[in-house]
Design an enzyme around this catalytic site. Structure first.
Site, short mmCIF file in Angstrom:
data_model
loop_
_atom_site.label_atom_id
_atom_site.label_comp_id
_atom_site.label_asym_id
_atom_site.label_seq_id
_atom_site.Cartn_x
_atom_site.Cartn_y
_atom_site.Cartn_z
CB CYS A 11 40.93 29.99 45.88
SG CYS A 11 39.47 31.04 46.62
CB CYS A 83 41.46 25.62 43.94
SG CYS A 83 41.70 27.20 43.13
CB CYS A 90 48.45 31.54 39.98
SG CYS A 90 49.24 33.13 40.80
#
Length: 134
Positions: A11, A83, A90
């Site tokens: 996250c 999230c 990412c």
């Protein structure tokens, strides 16, 4: 000989959701999976996340808030973003790494009941994964 798979919960800040997911993952998946969590940034473990997990008799005071480790990311069997921010920013994962998104609300800065709700939602999602593999 260890044949465990690796699951990596991500996250934004590795402060609340991924910390709770790591704890639930260790409880429900620990026999078959190495469980890690990290964030795009490391914000420190939120005291209310610690309190929420203590309420269900899970101590996460020794868990650390870490930034994404590329070695774990590239060698994980499953990467789970928790999230939408982590999902979109990412680092890319190699083709052999299965990546899924399980979205949960960020309880940080919200009412105590939000920490409890998100904790329980994460528990149910990981419990379901442990039972049916998805």
């Amino acid at each position: 000989m260890e044949n465990k798979k690796t699951i990596y919960f991500l996250c934004t800040g590795n402060s609340c959701r991924s910390q709770m997911a790591e704890a639930w993952g260790k409880q429900y998946l620990g026999d078959k999976w190495n469980v890690y969590s990290a964030g795009i940034e490391a914000h420190g473990v939120n005291p209310n996340a610690i309190k929420a997990m203590n309420e269900v008799n899970i101590d996460i005071t020794n868990q650390t808030s870490d930034m994404i480790d590329i070695n774990i990311l590239n060698n994980a069997d499953l990467v789970v973003t928790l999230c939408s921010h982590a999902d979109s920013v990412c680092p890319s994962t190699p083709p052999h790494v299965n990546r899924v998104h399980w979205g949960f609300d960020d309880p940080a800065g919200k009412e105590w009941s939000e920490f409890q709700r998100v904790r329980d939602e994460i528990r149910e999602r990981i419990k379901r994964f442990s039972e049916i593999g998805e």
